[in-house]
Design a protein around this motif. Structure first.
Motif, PDB file in Angstrom:
ATOM      1  N   ASP A 121      23.246  32.835 -13.079  1.00 53.67           N
ATOM      2  CA  ASP A 121      23.958  34.005 -12.226  1.00 53.67           C
ATOM      3  C   ASP A 121      24.532  35.213 -13.139  1.00 53.67           C
ATOM      4  OD1 ASP A 121      23.832  32.534 -10.071  1.00 53.67           O
ATOM      5  OD2 ASP A 121      25.549  31.394 -10.339  1.00 53.67           O
ATOM      6  N   TYR A 123      23.461  38.906 -15.361  1.00 53.33           N
ATOM      7  CA  TYR A 123      22.393  39.670 -15.720  1.00 53.33           C
ATOM      8  C   TYR A 123      22.312  40.228 -16.899  1.00 53.33           C
ATOM      9  CZ  TYR A 123      26.161  42.687 -14.072  1.00 53.33           C
ATOM     10  OH  TYR A 123      27.226  43.105 -13.912  1.00 53.33           O
TER      11      TYR A 123
ATOM     12  N   ILE B  63      30.961  38.635 -15.366  1.00 52.57           N
ATOM     13  CA  ILE B  63      31.773  37.478 -14.685  1.00 52.57           C
ATOM     14  C   ILE B  63      32.214  37.734 -13.608  1.00 52.57           C
ATOM     15  CG2 ILE B  63      34.094  36.844 -15.032  1.00 52.57           C
ATOM     16  CD1 ILE B  63      33.912  36.853 -18.111  1.00 52.57           C
ATOM     17  N   GLU B  64      32.126  39.249 -13.053  1.00 52.45           N
ATOM     18  CA  GLU B  64      32.462  39.529 -11.420  1.00 52.45           C
ATOM     19  C   GLU B  64      31.371  38.918 -10.645  1.00 52.45           C
ATOM     20  OE1 GLU B  64      33.648  43.541 -10.940  1.00 52.45           O
ATOM     21  OE2 GLU B  64      35.572  43.185 -12.441  1.00 52.45           O
ATOM     22  N   LYS B  65      29.968  38.964 -11.299  1.00 49.67           N
ATOM     23  CA  LYS B  65      28.835  38.555 -10.546  1.00 49.67           C
ATOM     24  C   LYS B  65      29.144  37.043 -10.469  1.00 49.67           C
ATOM     25  CE  LYS B  65      24.773  39.120  -8.515  1.00 49.67           C
ATOM     26  NZ  LYS B  65      24.488  40.082  -7.401  1.00 49.67           N
ATOM     27  N   GLU B  68      31.208  35.526  -7.831  1.00 49.05           N
ATOM     28  CA  GLU B  68      30.374  35.162  -6.343  1.00 49.05           C
ATOM     29  C   GLU B  68      29.972  34.075  -6.265  1.00 49.05           C
ATOM     30  OE1 GLU B  68      28.860  38.975  -5.453  1.00 49.05           O
ATOM     31  OE2 GLU B  68      30.583  40.041  -5.964  1.00 49.05           O
ATOM     32  N   PHE B 315      45.725  40.235  -3.541  1.00 44.90           N
ATOM     33  CA  PHE B 315      45.779  41.252  -4.763  1.00 44.90           C
ATOM     34  C   PHE B 315      47.171  40.507  -5.584  1.00 44.90           C
ATOM     35  CE2 PHE B 315      47.640  44.718  -7.046  1.00 44.90           C
ATOM     36  CZ  PHE B 315      46.542  44.990  -8.031  1.00 44.90           C
ATOM     37  N   PHE B 328      41.717  40.894  -7.557  1.00 49.04           N
ATOM     38  CA  PHE B 328      41.585  41.184  -6.303  1.00 49.04           C
ATOM     39  C   PHE B 328      40.580  40.315  -5.665  1.00 49.04           C
ATOM     40  CE2 PHE B 328      39.877  43.711  -2.758  1.00 49.04           C
ATOM     41  CZ  PHE B 328      41.063  44.071  -1.838  1.00 49.04           C
ATOM     42  N   VAL B 330      38.460  38.893  -2.324  1.00 51.19           N
ATOM     43  CA  VAL B 330      37.926  38.734  -1.064  1.00 51.19           C
ATOM     44  C   VAL B 330      37.462  37.673  -0.668  1.00 51.19           C
ATOM     45  CG1 VAL B 330      36.847  40.098   0.793  1.00 51.19           C
ATOM     46  CG2 VAL B 330      37.836  41.223  -1.192  1.00 51.19           C
ATOM     47  N   TYR B 338      34.023  36.078  -1.935  1.00 52.49           N
ATOM     48  CA  TYR B 338      33.147  36.915  -1.464  1.00 52.49           C
ATOM     49  C   TYR B 338      32.950  37.980  -2.543  1.00 52.49           C
ATOM     50  CZ  TYR B 338      30.437  40.078   1.391  1.00 52.49           C
ATOM     51  OH  TYR B 338      29.758  41.216   1.831  1.00 52.49           O
ATOM     52  N   ARG B 339      34.172  38.272  -3.383  1.00 46.81           N
ATOM     53  CA  ARG B 339      34.102  39.531  -4.255  1.00 46.81           C
ATOM     54  C   ARG B 339      35.344  39.228  -4.939  1.00 46.81           C
ATOM     55  NH1 ARG B 339      33.419  42.823  -7.897  1.00 46.81           N
ATOM     56  NH2 ARG B 339      34.045  44.767  -7.901  1.00 46.81           N
ATOM     57  N   LYS B 341      37.457  41.204  -7.925  1.00 53.63           N
ATOM     58  CA  LYS B 341      37.820  42.375  -8.799  1.00 53.63           C
ATOM     59  C   LYS B 341      38.693  42.125  -9.778  1.00 53.63           C
ATOM     60  CE  LYS B 341      37.710  46.204 -10.812  1.00 53.63           C
ATOM     61  NZ  LYS B 341      36.740  46.643 -11.945  1.00 53.63           N
ATOM     62  N   ARG B 343      41.097  43.191 -12.825  1.00 55.48           N
ATOM     63  CA  ARG B 343      41.760  43.952 -13.393  1.00 55.48           C
ATOM     64  C   ARG B 343      42.437  43.823 -14.744  1.00 55.48           C
ATOM     65  NH1 ARG B 343      45.619  46.887 -16.379  1.00 55.48           N
ATOM     66  NH2 ARG B 343      46.238  48.704 -15.327  1.00 55.48           N
ATOM     67  N   ARG B 381      34.332  42.360 -19.681  1.00 55.85           N
ATOM     68  CA  ARG B 381      34.238  41.396 -18.576  1.00 55.85           C
ATOM     69  C   ARG B 381      32.992  40.628 -18.368  1.00 55.85           C
ATOM     70  NH1 ARG B 381      37.102  45.271 -16.645  1.00 55.85           N
ATOM     71  NH2 ARG B 381      35.367  45.504 -15.464  1.00 55.85           N
TER      72      ARG B 381
ATOM     73  N   VAL C  24      47.028  43.131   2.922  1.00 57.55           N
ATOM     74  CA  VAL C  24      46.501  42.194   1.743  1.00 57.55           C
ATOM     75  C   VAL C  24      47.715  41.653   1.055  1.00 57.55           C
ATOM     76  CG1 VAL C  24      45.225  42.521  -0.487  1.00 57.55           C
ATOM     77  CG2 VAL C  24      44.549  43.981   1.272  1.00 57.55           C
ATOM     78  N   THR C  25      47.771  40.431   1.463  1.00 63.21           N
ATOM     79  CA  THR C  25      49.066  39.723   0.859  1.00 63.21           C
ATOM     80  C   THR C  25      50.397  40.735   0.998  1.00 63.21           C
ATOM     81  OG1 THR C  25      48.347  40.114  -1.368  1.00 63.21           O
ATOM     82  CG2 THR C  25      47.638  37.877  -0.445  1.00 63.21           C
ATOM     83  N   ILE C  27      50.615  43.745   0.922  1.00 64.26           N
ATOM     84  CA  ILE C  27      50.492  44.901   0.597  1.00 64.26           C
ATOM     85  C   ILE C  27      49.751  45.892   1.879  1.00 64.26           C
ATOM     86  CG2 ILE C  27      49.506  46.658  -0.869  1.00 64.26           C
ATOM     87  CD1 ILE C  27      49.309  44.328  -2.908  1.00 64.26           C
ATOM     88  N   CYS C  57      44.060  49.627 -10.035  1.00 64.55           N
ATOM     89  CA  CYS C  57      42.707  48.769 -10.042  1.00 64.55           C
ATOM     90  C   CYS C  57      42.036  49.615  -8.727  1.00 64.55           C
ATOM     91  CB  CYS C  57      43.055  47.358  -9.130  1.00 64.55           C
ATOM     92  SG  CYS C  57      41.480  46.569  -9.372  1.00 64.55           S
ATOM     93  N   MET C 143      25.583  44.457  -8.953  1.00 61.12           N
ATOM     94  CA  MET C 143      26.799  43.715  -8.301  1.00 61.12           C
ATOM     95  C   MET C 143      26.566  43.760  -6.697  1.00 61.12           C
ATOM     96  SD  MET C 143      29.007  42.231 -10.012  1.00 61.12           S
ATOM     97  CE  MET C 143      30.387  42.240  -8.883  1.00 61.12           C
ATOM     98  N   ARG C 145      25.194  42.436  -3.392  1.00 59.56           N
ATOM     99  CA  ARG C 145      25.053  41.166  -3.107  1.00 59.56           C
ATOM    100  C   ARG C 145      23.413  40.497  -3.062  1.00 59.56           C
ATOM    101  NH1 ARG C 145      29.652  37.980  -2.285  1.00 59.56           N
ATOM    102  NH2 ARG C 145      28.329  36.513  -0.891  1.00 59.56           N
TER     103      ARG C 145
END
Lengths: 179, 381, 162
Positions: A121, A123, B63-65, B68, B315, B328, B330, B338-339, B341, B343, B381, C24-25, C27, C57, C143, C145
């Motif tokens: 996973d 890239y 890492i963010e990919k 997911e 968040f 962050f 989702v 799902y996502r 992020k 920071r 990252r 969001v929690t 916010i 962010c 990124m 999906r």
């Protein structure tokens, strides 16, 4: 004459004279193996364990004659400590080419060996530094303990001590192309 | 007596054009004082820096990919590798974010253990900063001293979770295992051992004239700029803002402990160093208090292996040694996020480097860069 | 300001330009149309009661099912100690939004990263070069999906996912 007492296997003292005789192989390999100056080049987590912790007082690379060098021109050994990304791979190859012969490479940690946790996973990560430069010793772990990297260095010393000077001219310079 | 000869060149006067041609120096990606693989493109006028352009991405590991495509539990090991110098804090940030998302109550003993580990790791991280900062400036002794103390912290971690660097100790809803029997006494011993050692570092560096010459008044960062650049952690406190998420937006059990927030005055390199030194003492204070009040009880809330948080977003941010670390998340109600992020503090702190370095000499950029305490996996990252 | 006060203040200030989303929690979160973003941000920064001086962010988010793509802005105010979450949702084919780096310089790199990885164009960005990927990258926006690359290996199922 401390050398003679320490390395009796390789050196033979001529009685009554200031000369010693030995094979060129033994002297060259002995000096190469016991002064592996390594390149200060860490990319990720393994740099803390493999270069900083092991270089500090508890584990201490200096015991094996290993001193860090900041310039690849002065280094004999490259410890690839950490993940190599595709963007970095080209630079690693340049660094390797800048090192002067004889030069050795230790691939430290899962990432340098085969991509480690970043195999799937992902890239942007190169799956193994041996796709770009030849590797002498692999040290697995994520990250390996300092003891493991020291064991890797000892293995490399054993490997060096088996080399023959006459083989140097025969070895083909095999450097794989990055994909 | 001076004789006027016709060969003598005329003395230089002020109206001559003495401007030199600008040239570019490439620092990195392999450079010992960039602490990893970061490239700085310096535009120089003689020895003075006109412009710095950081070139990053040499350690971009997607890492963010990966996040997911992993379950919430599986992603824990990657948080270790985002900030490997303080993996406990990175673990902690992920736990706090997921627990906020799913509304999980964490047992009190687990919260205390988390605080102890996070603070010990903060000390270890600041020791790595001290070691590399001193060695960048040419002082080799603090490197050996700092790693001597760091090994003792690593020993404490090793006896708890068996790892030396990437601990993976925390779990969603608690911690993975309880501390061994003699952990409390050993940690107390370590804390009382640490205070005199910190004084020792200060004796070597803080008032050292060479060190002062290299750091005092160098690389100034004023507060409005710091806030606009989203700088956080010791660089922000060094610029004079008394802001610490542990105190101002308390998470975990931090509201129960008494500690001070050290701040600087001028926002120079020395202030950032001093803030970190003081933070080590404060962290040791927190650890002592937490050990004193360590409650009995469970160490992990019930979280199923196939953990599905409700649909929604979260968040959460914590105070990592390098600054603010936030996730962050989702969630779409499945076992995988799902996502995500991430920071990280270094990403924003490095962005402020061009402002801080402009106008200083090339030797100062090493000090300024070192004082930001950048970790490259956090940047890329 | 408490989240409730902030929500009503934002609703009163911007009226139909913003659309409330689930918090969001804790916010407050709002959806903003891309064409209104500049105006909304100007007010958020300059209004003395809102005074959002910090952008902790910024990130992209992809919704291939509805053919939409978005940018999430997490805002914070050191002066007033309150959080806000803004969201811009755009069609996925040619997403374009104004750059907020003139309000918060911190957005500079965040936007470069988002532009590179998600393919969102930030108008008037001061330095729109790619940031993270290899220089010769030509495989699209990783990124997103539904992205597949020639070197990309998906992890086999471990059984923990279901």
């Amino acid at each position: 004459m401390g050398v003679v007492q320490k390395v009796p296997v390789y050196l033979e003292k001529i009685p009554g004279g200031g000369l010693i005789t030995t094979s060129l192989d033994a002297v060259l390999n002995w000096s190469r193996a016991s002064s592996l100056w390594y390149l200060l080049f860490g990319t990720a987590c393994c740099a803390i364990e493999g270069l900083m912790c092991t270089g500090a007082s508890r584990y201490d690379y200096d015991r094996f004659g290993m001193i860090f060098r900041a310039s690849p021109r002065q280094a004999d050994l490259m410890i690839v400590a950490g993940t190599i990304t595709n963007k970095m791979a080209k630079r690693v190859k340049i660094l390797y080419e800048q090192m002067s012969e004889p030069k050795y490479v230790i691939a430290m940690g899962g990432c340098a060996i085969r991509g480690g946790p970043f195999y799937y996973d992902c890239y942007s990560v190169l799956r193994g530094v041996d796709l770009v430069i030849p590797v002498d010793v692999y040290v697995p772990g994520c990250p390996p303990r300092p003891e493991s990297i020291l064991e890797g260095c000892l293995k490399l010393q054993q490997k060096i001590k088996k080399q023959k000077v006459s083989d140097w001219s025969k070895t083909e310079k095999f450097i794989p192309e990055p994909k | 007596m001076m004789v006027d000869s016709p060969d003598r060149p005329e003395p230089l006067t002020g109206d001559r054009n003495l401007e030199t041609e600008e040239f570019v120096v490439n620092m990195g990606p392999q450079h010992p004082s960039t602490h990893g693989v970061c490239r700085l493109i310096l535009t120089m006028d003689g020895e003075v820096i006109k412009k710095v352009v950081p070139d990053i991405g040499f350690l971009h590991r997607s890492i963010e990919k990966i996040a997911e495509n992993r379950t919430y539990h599986q992603f824990m090991i990657y948080t270790d590798r985002i900030d490997y110098v303080s993996s406990m804090n990175a673990n902690h940030a992920w736990c706090v974010a997921v627990e906020k998302l799913a509304g999980i109550e964490v047992p009190e003993r687990a919260e205390y253990l988390r605080v102890i580990m996070a603070e010990l790791n903060r000390i270890a991280s600041h020791l790595v900063f001290l070691a590399s900062f001193a060695i960048d400036l040419g002082a080799v002794t603090p490197f050996l001293y700092a790693f001597r103390e760091r090994e003792r912290i690593v020993d404490l971690f090793e006896m708890t979770c068996g790892q030396r660097l990437t601990y993976n100790y925390m779990r969603i809803g608690g911690v993975s295992k309880d501390v061994p029997k003699d952990f409390v006494s050993e940690t107390k011993k370590f804390c009382s051992y640490l205070y005199p050692r910190v004084d020792e570092y200060e004796a070597i560096l803080t008032e050292n004239p060479i060190f002062l010459g290299r750091t005092k008044g160098i690389g100034l960062l004023d507060l409005p700029t710091a806030i606009n650049y989203s700088v956080s952690g010791p660089p922000l406190r060094g610029s004079g803002l008394k802001w610490d998420i542990r105190k101002d937006e308390p998470y975990s059990a931090y509201e129960k402990f008494d500690f001070d927030i050290p701040t600087g005055e001028n926002g120079d390199t020395w202030d950032r160093y001093k803030v970190r030194i003081e933070e080590m003492r404060q962290s040791a204070r927190i650890v002592e208090q937490a050990l004193e009040g360590l409650p009995e009880g469970g160490i992990k809330a019930k979280v199923p292996a196939r953990f599905r948080p409700p649909q929604g977003e979260a968040f959460a941010r914590i105070e990592a040694p390098r600054g603010e670390m936030a996730y962050f998340i989702v969630s779409d109600g499945s076992t995988k996020p799902y996502r995500v992020k991430i920071r990280t503090a270094s990403f924003c702190n490095l962005q402020a480097l061009p402002v801080m370095a402009r106008g200083w000499k090339i030797a100062d950029i090493v000090a300024i860069f070192g004082s930001l305490d950048i970790i490259l996996p956090e940047v890329d990252r | 300001m408490t989240p409730e006060e902030l929500t009503s203040k934002i609703k009163a200030t911007f009226a139909e330009k913003v659309e409330e989303l689930p918090a969001v929690t804790g916010i407050p979160a709002f959806k903003v149309k891309p064409e209104h973003l500049e105006e909304v941000c100007t007010t958020l920064v300059s209004d003395p009661e809102l005074n959002f001086d910090n952008l902790p962010c910024l990130g992209g988010i992809d919704y291939p099912e509805t053919n939409e793509i978005g940018v999430v802005y997490c805002l914070f105010s050191f002066a007033k100690r309150h959080h806000l979450n803004l969201r811009v949702i755009m069609p996925r084919d040619n997403p374009e939004v104004i750059s907020v780096s003139k309000f918060w310089v911190a957005a500079d790199w965040f936007e470069r990263e988002t532009a590179e990885l998600f393919g969102i164009k930030f108008k008037d960005h001061p330095d729109p070069r790619p940031l993270l990927l290899i220089e010769e990258w030509d495989e699209g926006y990783p990124m997103r999906r539904d992205w597949e690359g020639k070197d990309f290996i998906r992890m086999p199922e471990t059984g923990q996912e279901k």
